[in-house]
Design an enzyme around this catalytic site. Sequence first.
Site, PDB file in Angstrom:
ATOM      1  N   GLU A 122     -30.554  15.084  59.912  1.00 33.23           N
ATOM      2  CA  GLU A 122     -31.550  16.121  60.218  1.00 33.23           C
ATOM      3  C   GLU A 122     -32.779  16.015  59.318  1.00 33.23           C
ATOM      4  O   GLU A 122     -33.323  17.030  58.854  1.00 33.23           O
ATOM      5  CB  GLU A 122     -30.918  17.514  60.125  1.00 33.23           C
ATOM      6  CG  GLU A 122     -29.800  17.737  61.138  1.00 33.23           C
ATOM      7  CD  GLU A 122     -29.295  19.174  61.171  1.00 33.23           C
ATOM      8  OE1 GLU A 122     -29.601  19.935  60.234  1.00 33.23           O
ATOM      9  OE2 GLU A 122     -28.592  19.534  62.130  1.00 33.23           O
TER      10      GLU A 122
ATOM     11  N   GLU B 207     -23.921  17.356  67.373  1.00 28.24           N
ATOM     12  CA  GLU B 207     -23.380  18.628  66.869  1.00 28.24           C
ATOM     13  C   GLU B 207     -23.557  19.720  67.910  1.00 28.24           C
ATOM     14  O   GLU B 207     -24.641  20.279  68.055  1.00 28.24           O
ATOM     15  CB  GLU B 207     -24.062  19.057  65.553  1.00 28.24           C
ATOM     16  CG  GLU B 207     -23.691  18.227  64.350  1.00 28.24           C
ATOM     17  CD  GLU B 207     -24.211  18.824  63.049  1.00 28.24           C
ATOM     18  OE1 GLU B 207     -24.564  20.032  63.039  1.00 28.24           O
ATOM     19  OE2 GLU B 207     -24.272  18.081  62.046  1.00 28.24           O
TER      20      GLU B 207
END
Length: 822
Positions: free
Chosen positions: A194, A265
């Site tokens: 991320e 995710e």
Amino acid sequence: MAAAAAASIMAVLVATAAGRVWAEEEGGRQNGTARRDVTYDGRALILDGTRRMLFSGDIHYTRSTPEMWPGLIENARKGGLDVIQTYVFWNVHEPIQGQYTFEGRYDLVKFIREVHAQGLYVSLRVGPFVEAEWKYGALPFWLHGVPNITFRSDNEPFKVHMQNFVAKIVKMMKDEKLYYPQGGPIIISQIENEYKLVEAAFHSRGPPYVQWAAAMAVNLQTGVPWMMCKQDDAPDPIINTCNGLICGETFLGPNSPKKPALWTENWTSRYPLYGHDPRFRSAADLAFAVALFIARKKGSFVNYYMYHGGTNFGRFASSYVTTSYYDGAPLDEYGLIWQSTWSHLRELHAAVKQSEEPLLSGSYSNYSFGEQQEGHVFETESDCVAFLVNFDKHKTSNIQFGEASFQLAPKSVSILSGCRTVVFETAKINAQHGLRTAQIVQPLNDVDNWKIFKEPIPRENSNTTHTGNRFFEHLSTTKDGTDYLWYLSRYDYRSNGHGQLVLNVESQAHVLHAYINNDYLGSVHGSHDGPKSIILKTPITLKEGQNSISLLSVMVGSPDSGAYMERRTFGVRKVSIQQGHHKSHSLNNELWKHQVGLSGEMNSIYTQEGSSRAQWTTIDKSAHFPLIWYKTTFDTPWGNDPVTLNLSSMGKGEVWINGESIGRYWVSFKTPSGQPTQSLYHIPRYFLKPRENNLVLMEEMGGDPLHITVNTMSVTRVYSTVDQLSTPSLLSRRKHPAVRLRCQKGKHITNIEFASYGNPVEDCRSSGRNCLGSCHAETTEFVVKDACLGRRKCAIPVRPAKFGGDPCPGIEKSLSVVATCG
């Protein structure tokens, strides 16, 4: 030189992207063995030349024990998963620079081998920054002391250490032959995590770091693809992937038509924070999100984060994160199956896999049926699958598709096999539900079995090497080896009139306790979403002359994300004393001594050996005061059910069982609903001995240990309601819808609390007769008991003939059953 380095990086990336074949044949043609490789195209990951639809789930080896791994992986496989995904946690493997550990629950190789033994693949998220609600994002704290370092940027000191660790992990995997081309299970890896969320904060040092990390990973030649999550500009051949709740709506898609849509995710709930009420996610919402991603984004890889959350043992949880992690995942904290989520997703996986060929190789078209209704069709010459979507959260929608009419429930996706037959509806839950119960097996209420040790309050004359006319930063001083740092000074008081004396302390830690002359003054704490600083303002009484000031700064985990983590500051920032309306007297530049940790910690009194270093006494009137150590013993509960401690009578601290920390607790920090965020704390059976297990607690705020109980956790009730028009399960040979009940391993159905075939109250979870509707077959109870009592599992078809005929023609009927497991 910078331009040359950049050119070199791009050359590596372009050259690798041109081939896009990640594996070597490893002499396959010479020795006659089958070629094993992993490639990809715009539709999917390709294993040995075949596109694959893959369902994956995160199970972190560090958050469970090796004894739990086989059962967790087995239930993941039975739940329809193809892949187990895990991070690699740098700070557990290299806690001290150059000293590595891969034993016990940190045995990464053993974990991957267990996944392989059960026939599943592995997605290895090397990171090595992982976030994951793990302290310091899994970066080892010793990095903080490296000169001139800036984490996660185009910074040579950081890149050197990051590359060393990543290379070590990759070499370990290669040496153990764990990559897919070598015959192992690892089919994809992740570098960084991320990063796009912080990249702009690093300005010109952000983008070059992304390029460097990609090139470094590709150069390691693992033979499998690499990915970056939430990195829209991931350079070729790195695959950019999505993280989030609704990637079917938010994902912009792969940054190249040659890359597949991967969802790394899909959050199965939201991780709990102290002071927050738990937030669970329904099975219907999860299934809707998955089906939509596959339909809208042509998704071919969906990973559930988490599939099993587990336990944040020790001090590894990040700031304000609870010890229990993602308890509402398909496998709960203890490894028990969380129903109905597990079964509903299992049915979804089967429905999608049934149409794998048109989904991955067919032509795609989409249709609009209204402002909030749409269709997505995948078709080959021989097969077809359709996804009919209703976004309206409140209204059922009737649409005409092909030659048939379909009724779509609010916020739902219906999957049509052959583009004609409904095989799965995301909003219709036919799976059983379960009720989990903590059964008390041993109350620890015998005062004679408890001993206490009063943590000594240090004073300014204590021996310490951390001394200066300033406040030392908390984490830099403790090296994150303890939650606790004492700030010690003295104040020479001379009475100068009337007015209440007030102590003012400002801290950027999470909790602060204050003492003057060893007398407890009070505490203050922050919260995850609260202001950065906490302020203690309390009236005090001073004696003439010298007064000792002892301030205990406490961290409840270290940060796990954000830019410039190495620059974060914590601990006491300002101290002053004021009398009445007089000007306050600042103590900021007085001589301050700092003591790292608690005496009990430093002497390891939570271990069998260290316990002898403390002067334990019987419980007295001070037993409920702050900073008290407690110890007792208990025997291991009989059976195989998971074991927990109920600590709802305590305040805040940490717990050890036979020297193993099962994590922090903080039950005194209530949620808006007035309950503790977590009151039950998991004790893995691996930590236990048959008898006389040592239990030690460090109680920081004050609590009552005589109300602690040892419990076992199990699913004691199961219930299900299925109507006669429900789609039959693809996983059953039966052609009719059926109620299916199953107790956890080692238990069987001991009682039928309620059963009704007719129109019972929807979602009846009680055993009362008030659940009966206007229509009820009197034979229901007999039929259900005959099919289920004494068995671990049973199935009862929902059709009139099973119950002696139709009890009320013209009424749509369902079967509802509530059963007890024991």
